[in-house]
Structure formats: structure tokens, C-alpha cells
Design a protein around this motif. Structure first.
Motif, mmCIF file in Angstrom:
data_model
loop_
_atom_site.group_PDB
_atom_site.id
_atom_site.type_symbol
_atom_site.label_atom_id
_atom_site.label_comp_id
_atom_site.label_asym_id
_atom_site.label_seq_id
_atom_site.Cartn_x
_atom_site.Cartn_y
_atom_site.Cartn_z
ATOM 1 N N TRP A 123 -3.889 7.867 0.842
ATOM 2 C CA TRP A 123 -4.855 7.872 1.927
ATOM 3 C C TRP A 123 -4.324 8.676 3.101
ATOM 4 N N PRO A 124 -5.225 9.158 3.972
ATOM 5 C CA PRO A 124 -4.759 9.870 5.169
ATOM 6 C C PRO A 124 -3.967 8.913 6.055
ATOM 7 N N GLU A 125 -3.000 9.425 6.761
ATOM 8 C CA GLU A 125 -2.218 8.571 7.650
ATOM 9 C C GLU A 125 -3.142 7.871 8.641
ATOM 10 N N ILE A 126 -2.884 6.605 8.869
ATOM 11 C CA ILE A 126 -3.722 5.819 9.766
ATOM 12 C C ILE A 126 -3.562 6.338 11.195
ATOM 13 N N LYS A 127 -4.675 6.784 11.785
ATOM 14 C CA LYS A 127 -4.647 7.294 13.147
ATOM 15 C C LYS A 127 -4.829 6.151 14.138
ATOM 16 N N GLY A 151 5.875 2.957 -3.746
ATOM 17 C CA GLY A 151 6.094 2.543 -2.360
ATOM 18 C C GLY A 151 4.864 2.605 -1.464
ATOM 19 N N LYS A 152 3.675 2.396 -2.030
ATOM 20 C CA LYS A 152 2.461 2.511 -1.228
ATOM 21 C C LYS A 152 2.294 1.342 -0.245
ATOM 22 N N THR A 153 2.700 0.160 -0.638
ATOM 23 C CA THR A 153 2.612 -0.971 0.280
ATOM 24 C C THR A 153 3.564 -0.762 1.451
ATOM 25 N N ARG A 154 4.760 -0.307 1.153
ATOM 26 C CA ARG A 154 5.710 -0.026 2.242
ATOM 27 C C ARG A 154 5.179 1.087 3.150
ATOM 28 N N GLU A 155 4.527 2.074 2.571
ATOM 29 C CA GLU A 155 3.954 3.158 3.369
ATOM 30 C C GLU A 155 2.935 2.599 4.364
ATOM 31 N N PHE A 156 2.093 1.702 3.918
ATOM 32 C CA PHE A 156 1.124 1.087 4.823
ATOM 33 C C PHE A 156 1.835 0.321 5.941
ATOM 34 N N LEU A 157 2.835 -0.469 5.577
ATOM 35 C CA LEU A 157 3.566 -1.246 6.583
ATOM 36 C C LEU A 157 4.223 -0.334 7.610
ATOM 37 N N GLU A 158 4.802 0.759 7.156
ATOM 38 C CA GLU A 158 5.453 1.688 8.075
ATOM 39 C C GLU A 158 4.439 2.332 9.015
ATOM 40 N N GLN A 159 3.248 2.644 8.505
ATOM 41 C CA GLN A 159 2.223 3.251 9.351
ATOM 42 C C GLN A 159 1.705 2.269 10.402
ATOM 43 N N MET A 160 1.709 0.978 10.066
ATOM 44 C CA MET A 160 1.170 -0.035 10.971
ATOM 45 C C MET A 160 2.229 -0.686 11.849
ATOM 46 N N GLN A 161 3.493 -0.386 11.619
ATOM 47 C CA GLN A 161 4.562 -1.021 12.388
ATOM 48 C C GLN A 161 4.394 -0.716 13.877
ATOM 49 N N GLY A 162 4.493 -1.746 14.699
ATOM 50 C CA GLY A 162 4.355 -1.573 16.138
ATOM 51 C C GLY A 162 2.913 -1.580 16.632
ATOM 52 N N SER A 163 1.956 -1.744 15.729
ATOM 53 C CA SER A 163 0.544 -1.702 16.109
ATOM 54 C C SER A 163 0.075 -2.991 16.781
ATOM 55 N N GLY A 164 0.807 -4.092 16.552
ATOM 56 C CA GLY A 164 0.364 -5.385 17.051
ATOM 57 C C GLY A 164 -0.595 -6.090 16.117
ATOM 58 N N SER A 206 -9.004 -6.125 4.831
ATOM 59 C CA SER A 206 -8.193 -6.251 3.624
ATOM 60 C C SER A 206 -7.589 -4.892 3.294
ATOM 61 N N VAL A 207 -6.431 -4.954 2.649
ATOM 62 C CA VAL A 207 -5.702 -3.744 2.264
ATOM 63 C C VAL A 207 -5.219 -3.919 0.831
ATOM 64 N N ASN A 208 -5.576 -2.968 -0.021
ATOM 65 C CA ASN A 208 -5.162 -2.993 -1.421
ATOM 66 C C ASN A 208 -4.648 -1.610 -1.803
ATOM 67 N N PRO A 209 -3.330 -1.416 -1.784
ATOM 68 C CA PRO A 209 -2.781 -0.088 -2.055
ATOM 69 C C PRO A 209 -2.952 0.382 -3.498
ATOM 70 N N TYR A 210 -3.385 -0.528 -4.359
ATOM 71 C CA TYR A 210 -3.572 -0.205 -5.774
ATOM 72 C C TYR A 210 -4.907 -0.751 -6.253
ATOM 73 N N VAL A 211 -5.431 -0.140 -7.313
ATOM 74 C CA VAL A 211 -6.569 -0.691 -8.045
ATOM 75 C C VAL A 211 -6.053 -1.135 -9.399
ATOM 76 N N GLY A 212 -6.355 -2.385 -9.762
ATOM 77 C CA GLY A 212 -5.765 -2.951 -10.971
ATOM 78 C C GLY A 212 -4.453 -3.622 -10.626
ATOM 79 N N CYS A 213 -3.882 -4.293 -11.617
ATOM 80 C CA CYS A 213 -2.622 -4.988 -11.389
ATOM 81 C C CYS A 213 -1.959 -5.242 -12.732
ATOM 82 N N THR A 214 -0.738 -4.782 -12.875
ATOM 83 C CA THR A 214 -0.050 -4.888 -14.157
ATOM 84 C C THR A 214 0.582 -6.250 -14.399
ATOM 85 N N HIS A 215 0.382 -7.198 -13.483
ATOM 86 C CA HIS A 215 0.781 -8.579 -13.787
ATOM 87 C C HIS A 215 -0.101 -9.171 -14.880
ATOM 88 N N ALA A 216 -1.295 -8.612 -15.037
ATOM 89 C CA ALA A 216 -2.192 -8.969 -16.149
ATOM 90 C C ALA A 216 -2.430 -10.477 -16.273
#
Length: 295
Positions: free
Chosen positions: A63-67, A94-107, A25-35
Motif C-alpha cells: 500500500w502507499p505510505e500512510i500520509k 514484514g507487512k505488519t511491522r511496516e504498518f506499525l512503523e508508519q503509524m509509530q508516534g501517531s497517537g 481495521s487493518v489486515n496486511p494480508y488476505v487469507g491466513c496460513t494458520h488454516a
């Protein structure tokens, strides 16, 4: 939107998961303002140190870049198990996009759950992941009830985003959750969604913790004729309503030539196949059957 926003550093954004639908699981945030008033993830507050009500704070993770992201090839990630990864602050941070960009091409395989059409920003990026799936939570067609329950975007905007992803060839889920007894019209929602989704998840309203009283008070005030039903379900522990709804949905599925099952196998089906309805009413039974072949 007013919210207490803090930024904090974490060791990793990837967490091993015991959910039956993913490996991590991946949660780029803690809490949620959708309330959302019914949010099951509100239990997370006790681990945060926040004194603000759930929905009034948001922690932004760094977080550190995913190695070596390729080590996750073939693994399934669920993004948004205890937060909405496309809450309004994602537009800035843009934390969710950051995760997606780090994982792009990983399979890695990807499932994302949201109530927001902000996810359209990342459609082209999400399309690059194998077996990507995007789920939209919709539990009513009544915008007034929706406004009472959450601060997310309108139901119409969610349907439009679902259609855009499906038209782009990305598998989509209509997550009808939580189903409010006597209020949520699952059949009508499926009628709207079935041409634009591959999967329909159905989950009952569970009331526990601090939000049980909030919802019960709301029903007593806004839907007094339904209050005895809610007492029967949530005070007396009756499952009769869910058994009757289960039977009704079986009938709906048969009438509309849709499969109605307990486990999801939609990734094995052609993209153009009709959506599959999956019943998640009885969580304890789901846990027992996790990992077993479809029944």
C-alpha cells in the motif's frame, strides 16, 4: 509451509470498521496460513479469485505510505480482524511491522489479535503506542485438539508470549474463542492466563457456511458422544448449552473475584487490576448494545 503466495497493491491498508471494539481495521494480508478449520473469515475467499482451499493461499498487500498518520490520533485500530497479522510469512514480508512503523508516534490506539509468538519481534515497537493491547487466541489446553484445528504455534508458546507482553507493561487479552461445547474448558484456560492478562474474551463457536459441515463431521468422527449436543445446538438452534455455560462462568468469576460483563472497560482500570471477563456469546445482543454504557 506450502501455500500459494501472491503480492498485490491496494489503495489503502486502513479500513473503516463497524466492529464495536475499534474505529478502523487493518489486515496486511488476505487469507491466513494458520488454516483454522473454524475460521469465520473464510467467507473472504469468494472475493479473492482463489480456487485453493482457505488456508492454502495468502495475498501480501502493498500500500502507499500512510500520509499524515497523526490524523488518526486517538482513534482505535484493530489489526487482524480477518487474517492473522503474524502468520508465518510475516517473518519474510514484514507487512505488519511496516504498518506499525508508519503509524509509530501517531497517537493512534492499537489492538492486535494473533495466534503467533512472532509478535514478540515487535514488542518494543508496540510498546510505543498509547493504550496498546495484544490478544492471543487460546481455546484449548489440549495440543492434540489444537493441532487438529489449526497450524499455528503451540498453546504453550502463546502463553509465553502473553506473559512477555504483560511483563513488559502491555495490556493483554486472552481470547477464548471459539468455545467448543464439551471440549473447551474455559475455567482451566483462565486459570493459566489470569496472572498474565488484563482481559478475557469469551466467544462461542458459531457454525455457518462451508466450515459447518467440516466441524460437524469432525465431531462425529472424533467426539461421537458429543455429536448429539452439537446437533441440538447447530441443527435445532438450542441456546441451552450457552445459558448453562454463562451461569457456570458467572460462578467462576464470583469465586475468583473477577468482574463478568458484556462490555469491555478494562482500559479505564489500573494495569495491575485483575482481568475482566467479557461474554461475547450473543452477537446480536452485542450489536444492539454497541456504543451504550457498560451494563
Amino acid at each position: 509451509m506450502k501455500a500459494a503466495v501472491k503480492e498485490r497493491t491496494v489503495k489503502s491498508i486502513v479500513t473503516r470498521s463497524n466492529l464495536p471494539v475499534c474505529d478502523y481495521s487493518v489486515n496486511p494480508y488476505v487469507g491466513c496460513t494458520h488454516a483454522c478449520k473454524y475460521c469465520y473469515a473464510s467467507f473472504m475467499k469468494r472475493f479473492t479469485g482463489h480456487t485453493e482451499p482457505w488456508g492454502d493461499f495468502l495475498d501480501v498487500k502493498h500500500w502507499p505510505e500512510i500520509k499524515d498518520p497523526q490524523k488518526y490520533c486517538g482513534k482505535e485500530f484493530f489489526v487482524g480482524s480477518v487474517t492473522d497479522p503474524y502468520n508465518p510469512f510475516e517473518e519474510h514480508f514484514g507487512k505488519t511491522r511496516e504498518f506499525l512503523e508508519q503509524m509509530q508516534g501517531s497517537g493512534a490506539k492499537l489492538s492486535i489479535q494473533t495466534k503467533s509468538d512472532l509478535i514478540l519481534r515487535d514488542l518494543d515497537l508496540i510498546k510505543t503506542f498509547p493504550d496498546a493491547r495484544v490478544g492471543f487466541s487460546i481455546n484449548t489446553l489440549d495440543e492434540k485438539f489444537r493441532e487438529d484445528m489449526d497450524h499455528a504455534v503451540s498453546i504453550e508458546r502463546r502463553f509465553a508470549a502473553m506473559k512477555a507482553f504483560h511483563d513488559a507493561g502491555v495490556r493483554t487479552t486472552c481470547f477464548i474463542s471459539p468455545i467448543f461445547p464439551g471440549i473447551t474448558d474455559a475455567g482451566s484456560i483462565i486459570d493459566r492466563a489470569k496472572a498474565h492478562c488484563n482481559l478475557i474474551w469469551l466467544e462461542n463457536l458459531n457454525l455457518r457456511g462451508s466450515y459447518k459441515a467440516v466441524i460437524m463431521d469432525y465431531i462425529r468422527d472424533k467426539y461421537p458422544k458429543l455429536f448429539p449436543l452439537y446437533q441440538e445446538i447447530y441443527s435445532d438452534g438450542s441456546r441451552l448449552y450457552w445459558k448453562m455455560l454463562d451461569a457456570s462462568l458467572h460462578g467462576y468469576a464470583k469465586k475468583n473475584a473477577l468482574d463478568y460483563v458484556r462490555n469491555d472497560d478494562t482500559m479505564k482500570r489500573p494495569f495491575s487490576a485483575p482481568p475482566v471477563m467479557v461474554n461475547f456469546f450473543y452477537h446480536e445482543e452485542i450489536k444492539k448494545s454497541a456504543g451504550k454504557p457498560n451494563q
